[in-house]
Design an enzyme around this catalytic site. Structure first.
Site, PDB file in Angstrom:
ATOM      1  N   ARG A   1      25.803 -15.904  -3.212  1.00  0.00           N
ATOM      2  CA  ARG A   1      26.892 -16.744  -3.706  1.00  0.00           C
ATOM      3  C   ARG A   1      26.914 -16.816  -5.224  1.00  0.00           C
ATOM      4  NH1 ARG A   1      31.356 -16.786  -3.568  1.00  0.00           N
ATOM      5  NH2 ARG A   1      31.086 -16.524  -1.323  1.00  0.00           N
TER       6      ARG A   1
ATOM      7  N   LYS B   1      39.557 -22.095 -25.062  1.00  0.00           N
ATOM      8  CA  LYS B   1      39.815 -22.823 -23.813  1.00  0.00           C
ATOM      9  C   LYS B   1      39.038 -22.147 -22.685  1.00  0.00           C
ATOM     10  CE  LYS B   1      44.351 -24.442 -25.326  1.00  0.00           C
ATOM     11  NZ  LYS B   1      45.815 -24.375 -25.127  1.00  0.00           N
TER      12      LYS B   1
ATOM     13  N   LYS C   1      44.873 -26.716 -37.749  1.00  0.00           N
ATOM     14  CA  LYS C   1      45.847 -26.997 -36.701  1.00  0.00           C
ATOM     15  C   LYS C   1      46.724 -28.175 -37.095  1.00  0.00           C
ATOM     16  CE  LYS C   1      45.237 -25.495 -32.819  1.00  0.00           C
ATOM     17  NZ  LYS C   1      44.994 -25.122 -31.401  1.00  0.00           N
TER      18      LYS C   1
ATOM     19  N   GLU D   1      47.997 -23.089 -38.504  1.00  0.00           N
ATOM     20  CA  GLU D   1      49.018 -23.189 -37.461  1.00  0.00           C
ATOM     21  C   GLU D   1      50.280 -23.791 -38.050  1.00  0.00           C
ATOM     22  OE1 GLU D   1      48.267 -24.864 -33.292  1.00  0.00           O
ATOM     23  OE2 GLU D   1      49.277 -26.521 -34.304  1.00  0.00           O
TER      24      GLU D   1
ATOM     25  N   ASP E   1      53.237 -21.299 -33.612  1.00  0.00           N
ATOM     26  CA  ASP E   1      53.078 -22.072 -32.386  1.00  0.00           C
ATOM     27  C   ASP E   1      54.407 -22.373 -31.719  1.00  0.00           C
ATOM     28  OD1 ASP E   1      51.414 -23.465 -30.513  1.00  0.00           O
ATOM     29  OD2 ASP E   1      52.113 -25.353 -31.382  1.00  0.00           O
TER      30      ASP E   1
END
Length: 286
Positions: free
Chosen positions: A103, A138, A170, A200, A221
């Site tokens: 597994r 992410k 950002k 960004e 973006d």
């Protein structure tokens, strides 16, 4: 570019942790009760669906850590395209150990192959353009190195691995700093000359502001293909252009056609479905 394997020192702690989680305090009580200690088997990793292989090093290590007598023989390598029924690798050795590691090995192989397959689909969709597909931060906590490796196996490229790799200003940085230009000035004053700076931008006006002061890369973006095309014209080769936000398999080709250098997609790591791979017995012997 050849796919370079991850060093064992990176993979082993992750595989050990997964095995420890699965073994609990008493080990594989099912296999110990049902399978004789001296029983041996040969099994194969078989593809149940089409995709791209990734994660064989982790799968092999799962078996080796359970029982060094288990051997995994590869029929295909990471990065290889597979079809249903294809044999990826053969596993031979003590049956108890194979079943104990099964597994964990399949979890790594299926998850990483799923990321590689998802990435490969995006790469195919932008073929013929200059755009490269890149992942983001992410990722599943603790599995970033493996997941970013799987993106490379699928033909994609990696964005920064960690906050310390490069400056990425950002929207919240811009809001707190008081504007794009001021955020870039502070970043340039705060890091060394070897550190790349990307900012960004949400609008073309912000992009013009960024280009006036100068940056290494701009993250465009949530812009439409038409806006992206205009943005590429504004940049005019003075910085790397990266499109991001809301990109899907249906829209990625249009985004690439705008002329951007990179397309970053977070869901190729955080939401890629696991590729269906099975471990099937082909031979057993006492």
């Amino acid at each position: 570019m050849p796919l370079s394997p991850l060093p064992r020192i990176i993979i082993e702690p992750l595989v050990r942790a997964a095995l420890q989680e699965d073994l609990g305090l008493a080990g594989d009580i099912t296999s110990m009760a049902v399978i004789p200690a001296d029983h041996h088997s040969t099994m194969v990793f078989a593809a149940r669906q089409a995709g791209v292989v990734a994660g064989l090093d982790a799968a092999e290590l799962a078996f080796q850590l359970v029982d060094p007598a288990i051997t995994l023989t590869r029929k295909l390598d990471d990065g290889a395209a597979i079809l249903p029924g294809d044999i990826i690798a053969t596993v031979s050795g003590p049956s108890r150990g194979i079943l104990t590691g099964e597994r964990t090995a399949l979890n790594f192989l299926g998850h990483l192959s799923g990321i590689a397959s998802t990435t490969a689909g995006l790469v195919a969709a932008v073929a013929g353009t200059k755009a490269a597909i890149a992942c983001t931060r992410k990722t599943t906590p603790g599995l970033r190195a493996l997941e970013k490796y799987a993106v490379r196996a699928g033909g994609g490229m990696n964005h920064r691995f960690a906050l310390s790799d490069a400056v990425l200003i950002k929207d919240n940085h811009v809001a707190i700093a008081g504007g794009v230009a001021e955020a870039i000035r502070r970043a340039r004053a705060g890091v060394g000359h070897m550190v790349k700076i990307e900012v960004e931008v949400d609008t073309l006006d912000q992009l013009r502001e960024a280009m006036e002061i100068g940056v290494d890369a701009v993250l465009l973006d949530n812009m439409s293909p038409d806006e992206l095309r205009e943005a590429v014209g504004i940049v005019a080769g003075r910085a790397i252009t990266e499109a991001s936000g809301g990109i899907t398999p249906d829209t990625v080709a249009a985004v690439a056609a705008s002329g951007v250098d990179l397309i970053s997609v977070g869901w190729c790591t955080h939401s890629a479905p696991s590729l269906d791979i099975g471990l099937d017995v082909v031979e057993t012997a006492a």
